[in-house]
Design a protein around this motif. Sequence first.
Motif, short mmCIF file in Angstrom:
data_model
loop_
_atom_site.label_atom_id
_atom_site.label_comp_id
_atom_site.label_asym_id
_atom_site.label_seq_id
_atom_site.Cartn_x
_atom_site.Cartn_y
_atom_site.Cartn_z
N ARG A 1 0.84 -1.21 0.00
CA ARG A 1 0.00 0.00 0.00
C ARG A 1 0.86 1.25 0.00
O ARG A 1 0.52 2.25 -0.62
CB ARG A 1 -0.96 -0.02 1.18
CG ARG A 1 -2.11 -0.97 0.97
CD ARG A 1 -3.03 -0.95 2.19
NE ARG A 1 -4.17 -1.79 1.98
CZ ARG A 1 -5.40 -1.33 1.81
NH1 ARG A 1 -5.64 -0.04 1.84
NH2 ARG A 1 -6.41 -2.15 1.63
N ARG A 2 2.00 1.22 0.68
CA ARG A 2 2.92 2.35 0.67
C ARG A 2 3.48 2.59 -0.73
O ARG A 2 3.83 3.71 -1.08
CB ARG A 2 4.08 2.12 1.63
CG ARG A 2 3.83 2.65 3.02
CD ARG A 2 5.08 2.62 3.83
NE ARG A 2 5.56 1.24 3.91
CZ ARG A 2 6.70 0.85 4.45
NH1 ARG A 2 7.51 1.74 4.96
NH2 ARG A 2 7.04 -0.41 4.50
N ARG A 3 3.58 1.54 -1.52
CA ARG A 3 4.11 1.66 -2.88
C ARG A 3 3.04 1.99 -3.92
O ARG A 3 3.32 1.96 -5.12
CB ARG A 3 4.83 0.38 -3.27
CG ARG A 3 6.07 0.16 -2.46
CD ARG A 3 6.82 -1.02 -2.97
NE ARG A 3 8.07 -1.15 -2.21
CZ ARG A 3 9.11 -1.83 -2.66
NH1 ARG A 3 9.06 -2.42 -3.82
NH2 ARG A 3 10.19 -1.90 -1.93
N GLY A 4 1.83 2.25 -3.47
CA GLY A 4 0.79 2.70 -4.39
C GLY A 4 -0.25 1.67 -4.77
O GLY A 4 -1.15 1.96 -5.56
N TYR A 5 -0.17 0.47 -4.24
CA TYR A 5 -1.19 -0.55 -4.52
C TYR A 5 -2.45 -0.22 -3.76
O TYR A 5 -2.40 0.26 -2.63
CB TYR A 5 -0.68 -1.93 -4.12
CG TYR A 5 0.31 -2.55 -5.09
CD1 TYR A 5 -0.07 -3.52 -5.99
CD2 TYR A 5 1.65 -2.13 -5.10
CE1 TYR A 5 0.85 -4.08 -6.87
CE2 TYR A 5 2.56 -2.67 -5.97
CZ TYR A 5 2.16 -3.65 -6.86
OH TYR A 5 3.05 -4.19 -7.73
N VAL A 6 -3.59 -0.48 -4.38
CA VAL A 6 -4.90 -0.25 -3.75
C VAL A 6 -5.71 -1.53 -3.86
O VAL A 6 -5.44 -2.37 -4.72
CB VAL A 6 -5.65 0.93 -4.41
CG1 VAL A 6 -4.91 2.24 -4.21
CG2 VAL A 6 -5.89 0.67 -5.88
#
Length: 97
Positions: free
Chosen positions: A88-93
């Motif tokens: 999630r920190r890397r942009g995954y949703v």
Amino acid sequence: MSLDSWAVPSNTGSMELTDTTPVHLIHVDPDVNMARFYGIELQPTLFGEVSVLRTWGRIGTNGQAMMVTYDDEAQAADALHELERQKRRRGYVPAGT
């Protein structure tokens, strides 16, 4: 003694997990032609341990998979939550949002 008593499976509960909700994440960025998925789930083993199954790759492909086995469910759940937090920190949703 009847053979029917042998056919009744015993319910030890060792194969059931309390936190079995799989995590499905995606990261889509059309500007750089990125469309990736990342899945994490817990799976019991036949020996009473719990494995964290990770799958990842480009959306529309089979991708890759990796399994890491832990001694108990608490350790595996901690690993699942840590992996989810990193992604999630890397942009995954979450998929479907």
